[in-house]
Write a protein that holds these residues in place. Structure first.
Motif, PDB file in Angstrom:
ATOM      1  N   MET A  15       0.854  -1.192   0.000  1.00  0.00           N
ATOM      2  CA  MET A  15       0.000   0.000   0.000  1.00  0.00           C
ATOM      3  C   MET A  15       0.879   1.229   0.000  1.00  0.00           C
ATOM      4  SD  MET A  15      -2.983  -1.101   2.713  1.00  0.00           S
ATOM      5  CE  MET A  15      -1.856  -1.948   3.811  1.00  0.00           C
ATOM      6  N   GLY A  16       0.680   2.085  -0.979  1.00  0.00           N
ATOM      7  CA  GLY A  16       1.434   3.328  -1.035  1.00  0.00           C
ATOM      8  C   GLY A  16       0.813   4.359  -0.107  1.00  0.00           C
ATOM      9  N   GLY A  17       1.624   5.290   0.372  1.00  0.00           N
ATOM     10  CA  GLY A  17       1.129   6.357   1.228  1.00  0.00           C
ATOM     11  C   GLY A  17       1.476   7.704   0.658  1.00  0.00           C
ATOM     12  N   SER A  18       1.412   8.712   1.505  1.00  0.00           N
ATOM     13  CA  SER A  18       1.742  10.060   1.053  1.00  0.00           C
ATOM     14  C   SER A  18       3.248  10.196   0.909  1.00  0.00           C
ATOM     15  CB  SER A  18       1.227  11.086   2.067  1.00  0.00           C
ATOM     16  OG  SER A  18       1.788  10.852   3.339  1.00  0.00           O
ATOM     17  N   GLY A  19       3.680  10.952  -0.104  1.00  0.00           N
ATOM     18  CA  GLY A  19       5.101  11.171  -0.313  1.00  0.00           C
ATOM     19  C   GLY A  19       5.812   9.863  -0.601  1.00  0.00           C
ATOM     20  N   SER A  20       6.924   9.644   0.113  1.00  0.00           N
ATOM     21  CA  SER A  20       7.716   8.438  -0.102  1.00  0.00           C
ATOM     22  C   SER A  20       7.312   7.298   0.824  1.00  0.00           C
ATOM     23  CB  SER A  20       9.206   8.762   0.110  1.00  0.00           C
ATOM     24  OG  SER A  20       9.418   9.220   1.441  1.00  0.00           O
ATOM     25  N   TYR A  21       6.274   7.515   1.628  1.00  0.00           N
ATOM     26  CA  TYR A  21       5.852   6.492   2.602  1.00  0.00           C
ATOM     27  C   TYR A  21       5.221   5.303   1.885  1.00  0.00           C
ATOM     28  CZ  TYR A  21       3.135   4.236   6.275  1.00  0.00           C
ATOM     29  OH  TYR A  21       2.592   3.322   7.138  1.00  0.00           O
ATOM     30  N   SER A  22       5.571   4.115   2.307  1.00  0.00           N
ATOM     31  CA  SER A  22       4.959   2.904   1.781  1.00  0.00           C
ATOM     32  C   SER A  22       4.797   1.898   2.907  1.00  0.00           C
ATOM     33  CB  SER A  22       5.802   2.301   0.653  1.00  0.00           C
ATOM     34  OG  SER A  22       7.061   1.881   1.153  1.00  0.00           O
ATOM     35  N   HIS A  23       3.877   0.987   2.727  1.00  0.00           N
ATOM     36  CA  HIS A  23       3.592   0.001   3.759  1.00  0.00           C
ATOM     37  C   HIS A  23       3.394  -1.353   3.101  1.00  0.00           C
ATOM     38  CE1 HIS A  23       1.769  -2.003   7.163  1.00  0.00           C
ATOM     39  NE2 HIS A  23       0.775  -2.359   6.388  1.00  0.00           N
ATOM     40  N   SER A  24       3.942  -2.376   3.702  1.00  0.00           N
ATOM     41  CA  SER A  24       3.771  -3.713   3.150  1.00  0.00           C
ATOM     42  C   SER A  24       3.530  -4.712   4.274  1.00  0.00           C
ATOM     43  CB  SER A  24       5.005  -4.133   2.342  1.00  0.00           C
ATOM     44  OG  SER A  24       6.135  -4.250   3.188  1.00  0.00           O
ATOM     45  N   GLU A  25       2.746  -5.722   3.957  1.00  0.00           N
ATOM     46  CA  GLU A  25       2.509  -6.833   4.874  1.00  0.00           C
ATOM     47  C   GLU A  25       2.718  -8.128   4.098  1.00  0.00           C
ATOM     48  OE1 GLU A  25      -0.964  -6.346   7.634  1.00  0.00           O
ATOM     49  OE2 GLU A  25      -1.373  -4.604   6.358  1.00  0.00           O
ATOM     50  N   THR A  26       3.288  -9.109   4.773  1.00  0.00           N
ATOM     51  CA  THR A  26       3.650 -10.355   4.110  1.00  0.00           C
ATOM     52  C   THR A  26       3.257 -11.544   4.970  1.00  0.00           C
ATOM     53  OG1 THR A  26       5.553  -9.313   3.027  1.00  0.00           O
ATOM     54  CG2 THR A  26       5.567 -11.709   3.179  1.00  0.00           C
ATOM     55  N   VAL A  27       2.787 -12.590   4.314  1.00  0.00           N
ATOM     56  CA  VAL A  27       2.524 -13.867   4.987  1.00  0.00           C
ATOM     57  C   VAL A  27       3.277 -14.954   4.237  1.00  0.00           C
ATOM     58  CG1 VAL A  27       0.804 -15.581   5.663  1.00  0.00           C
ATOM     59  CG2 VAL A  27       0.246 -13.141   5.800  1.00  0.00           C
ATOM     60  N   VAL A  28       4.075 -15.701   4.968  1.00  0.00           N
ATOM     61  CA  VAL A  28       4.826 -16.827   4.406  1.00  0.00           C
ATOM     62  C   VAL A  28       4.258 -18.123   4.962  1.00  0.00           C
ATOM     63  CG1 VAL A  28       7.074 -17.987   4.328  1.00  0.00           C
ATOM     64  CG2 VAL A  28       6.949 -15.491   4.111  1.00  0.00           C
ATOM     65  N   THR A  29       3.877 -19.019   4.082  1.00  0.00           N
ATOM     66  CA  THR A  29       3.340 -20.312   4.498  1.00  0.00           C
ATOM     67  C   THR A  29       3.617 -21.331   3.406  1.00  0.00           C
ATOM     68  OG1 THR A  29       1.363 -21.496   5.257  1.00  0.00           O
ATOM     69  CG2 THR A  29       1.045 -19.817   3.551  1.00  0.00           C
ATOM     70  N   SER A  30       3.283 -22.589   3.677  1.00  0.00           N
ATOM     71  CA  SER A  30       3.540 -23.638   2.692  1.00  0.00           C
ATOM     72  C   SER A  30       2.276 -24.393   2.307  1.00  0.00           C
ATOM     73  CB  SER A  30       4.590 -24.631   3.237  1.00  0.00           C
ATOM     74  OG  SER A  30       4.154 -25.194   4.461  1.00  0.00           O
ATOM     75  N   HIS A  31       1.095 -23.793   2.597  1.00  0.00           N
ATOM     76  CA  HIS A  31      -0.154 -24.481   2.266  1.00  0.00           C
ATOM     77  C   HIS A  31      -1.129 -23.510   1.595  1.00  0.00           C
ATOM     78  CE1 HIS A  31      -3.703 -26.993   2.511  1.00  0.00           C
ATOM     79  NE2 HIS A  31      -2.934 -27.998   2.904  1.00  0.00           N
ATOM     80  N   PRO A  32      -1.715 -23.886   0.454  1.00  0.00           N
ATOM     81  CA  PRO A  32      -2.611 -22.969  -0.261  1.00  0.00           C
ATOM     82  C   PRO A  32      -3.847 -22.569   0.535  1.00  0.00           C
ATOM     83  CG  PRO A  32      -2.636 -25.157  -1.260  1.00  0.00           C
ATOM     84  CD  PRO A  32      -1.502 -25.140  -0.297  1.00  0.00           C
ATOM     85  N   ASP A  33      -4.409 -23.469   1.343  1.00  0.00           N
ATOM     86  CA  ASP A  33      -5.577 -23.105   2.156  1.00  0.00           C
ATOM     87  C   ASP A  33      -5.229 -22.014   3.156  1.00  0.00           C
ATOM     88  OD1 ASP A  33      -7.268 -24.885   0.890  1.00  0.00           O
ATOM     89  OD2 ASP A  33      -6.960 -26.490   2.334  1.00  0.00           O
ATOM     90  N   GLU A  34      -4.002 -22.051   3.640  1.00  0.00           N
ATOM     91  CA  GLU A  34      -3.576 -21.023   4.588  1.00  0.00           C
ATOM     92  C   GLU A  34      -3.361 -19.685   3.888  1.00  0.00           C
ATOM     93  OE1 GLU A  34      -0.259 -22.900   6.497  1.00  0.00           O
ATOM     94  OE2 GLU A  34      -1.536 -24.448   7.407  1.00  0.00           O
ATOM     95  N   VAL A  35      -2.956 -19.734   2.629  1.00  0.00           N
ATOM     96  CA  VAL A  35      -2.847 -18.497   1.839  1.00  0.00           C
ATOM     97  C   VAL A  35      -4.212 -17.828   1.741  1.00  0.00           C
ATOM     98  CG1 VAL A  35      -2.413 -17.546  -0.452  1.00  0.00           C
ATOM     99  CG2 VAL A  35      -0.842 -19.238   0.505  1.00  0.00           C
ATOM    100  N   ARG A  36      -5.228 -18.600   1.390  1.00  0.00           N
ATOM    101  CA  ARG A  36      -6.584 -18.044   1.241  1.00  0.00           C
ATOM    102  C   ARG A  36      -7.095 -17.477   2.560  1.00  0.00           C
ATOM    103  NH1 ARG A  36      -9.217 -19.224  -3.429  1.00  0.00           N
ATOM    104  NH2 ARG A  36      -8.161 -20.643  -4.872  1.00  0.00           N
ATOM    105  N   TRP A  37      -6.894 -18.224   3.621  1.00  0.00           N
ATOM    106  CA  TRP A  37      -7.382 -17.780   4.928  1.00  0.00           C
ATOM    107  C   TRP A  37      -6.664 -16.511   5.384  1.00  0.00           C
ATOM    108  CZ3 TRP A  37      -4.834 -18.300   9.913  1.00  0.00           C
ATOM    109  CH2 TRP A  37      -5.667 -18.005  10.991  1.00  0.00           C
ATOM    110  N   ALA A  38      -5.325 -16.506   5.282  1.00  0.00           N
ATOM    111  CA  ALA A  38      -4.560 -15.339   5.711  1.00  0.00           C
ATOM    112  C   ALA A  38      -4.895 -14.122   4.859  1.00  0.00           C
ATOM    113  CB  ALA A  38      -3.060 -15.642   5.626  1.00  0.00           C
ATOM    114  N   CYS A  39      -5.199 -14.349   3.578  1.00  0.00           N
ATOM    115  CA  CYS A  39      -5.526 -13.249   2.678  1.00  0.00           C
ATOM    116  C   CYS A  39      -6.758 -12.489   3.159  1.00  0.00           C
ATOM    117  CB  CYS A  39      -5.738 -13.790   1.271  1.00  0.00           C
ATOM    118  SG  CYS A  39      -6.173 -12.528   0.063  1.00  0.00           S
ATOM    119  N   SER A  40      -7.779 -13.222   3.593  1.00  0.00           N
ATOM    120  CA  SER A  40      -9.009 -12.567   4.039  1.00  0.00           C
ATOM    121  C   SER A  40      -8.757 -11.677   5.253  1.00  0.00           C
ATOM    122  CB  SER A  40     -10.078 -13.612   4.352  1.00  0.00           C
ATOM    123  OG  SER A  40      -9.695 -14.425   5.449  1.00  0.00           O
ATOM    124  N   TRP A  41      -7.870 -12.112   6.145  1.00  0.00           N
ATOM    125  CA  TRP A  41      -7.543 -11.300   7.323  1.00  0.00           C
ATOM    126  C   TRP A  41      -6.626 -10.141   6.954  1.00  0.00           C
ATOM    127  CZ3 TRP A  41      -9.284 -11.350  12.290  1.00  0.00           C
ATOM    128  CH2 TRP A  41     -10.131 -12.399  12.640  1.00  0.00           C
TER     129      TRP A  41
END
Length: 258
Positions: free
Chosen positions: A156-182
């Motif tokens: 997510m970009g912010g004002s000026g040079s500010y930026s924000h990122s969030e990451t989830v690392v996992t090894s299961h596709p169901d967990e990708v879907r679940w974490a994505c919703s949150w």
């Protein structure tokens, strides 16, 4: 098997009753969330609540030799150190300082050391202690591990040079879907309907190399879920062990801004 609110509710009830396996599994899943409370997710101060910690500690109280729970907890303690070091003013405002960070370093080191005494070649503990030492010495982080895993990234970009990122690392596709919703819950609550104005990308790693990238932001439902039309391919190679660090990140959730 898809992860639902009922899945978490069932695990929470069993863990509360004292089952260490349920406590560890609940803690493992909650490692992938900024918070398991929608109220906290909407916090404008972007405060992480580390919802996994109490359950991993509960598992270890009942079963002190649980290597998986130990590696997961140690990894989250290292992530806490990283989080509070991003912004000294934010850390001080929440009572965090070098003393509290040193306590986490000592506990994480003890957990990793305990695991390595039992199993000297435990990959998550060996990599975890290397990452912990790198943080402590402000040295270069270890290279990405030669395992296969998914990395879900929200930018997510912010004002000026500010930026924000969030990451989830996992090894299961169901967990990708679940974490994505949150991951998207605060964005969905604010924007109400797609497109949500974020960059949501899934990086798929095989043996430590990124071999596929899927843009997900154009395929979200109105409630921020990944539609069934999005197929997440299975991993090739050995899956990343739970609790294993990945560069500056760890298994589960991490965030950064700048």
């Amino acid at each position: 098997m898809a992860i639902t609110d009922e899945t978490i509710k069932r695990l929470r009830a069993t863990a509360t009753a004292g089952d260490p396996d349920a406590a560890r599994e609940l803690g493992r899943l909650l490692c992938m969330l900024r918070s398991d409370s929608l109220e906290h997710l909407m916090n404008p101060d972007f405060l992480l609540t580390w919802p996994e910690e109490r359950w991993l500690r509960a598992a270890l109280r009942t079963r002190p030799d649980d290597r998986l729970a130990a590696s997961l907890l140690a990894g989250r303690l290292v992530q806490q150190i990283n989080y509070w070091k991003i912004d000294d003013d934010n850390a001080n405002a929440h009572g965090e300082d070098e003393r509290t960070l040193a306590r986490r370093r000592d506990e994480a080191h003890a957990l990793y050391t305990q695991t390595l005494k039992a199993v000297p070649d435990d990959p998550a503990a060996r990599a975890g202690i290397a990452a912990l030492n790198a943080w402590a010495d402000d040295a270069d982080m270890p290279e990405d591990p030669p395992f296969s895993y998914y990395e879900l990234t929200l930018e997510m970009g912010g004002s000026g040079s500010y930026s924000h990122s969030e990451t989830v690392v996992t090894s299961h596709p169901d967990e990708v879907r679940w974490a994505c919703s949150w991951l998207l819950a605060p964005v969905v609550a604010e924007v109400k309907e797609p497109p949500f104005g974020v960059d949501l990308t899934l990086f798929i790693y095989s043996d430590g190399r990124c071999d596929s990238v899927i843009r997900l932001d154009e395929h979200l439902t109105a409630d921020g879920m990944l539609g069934d039309v999005i197929e997440i391919p299975p991993l090739n190679g050995e899956p990343l062990p739970a609790g294993h660090p990945v560069g500056t990140r760890h298994y589960g959730y991490s965030c950064g801004w700048g």
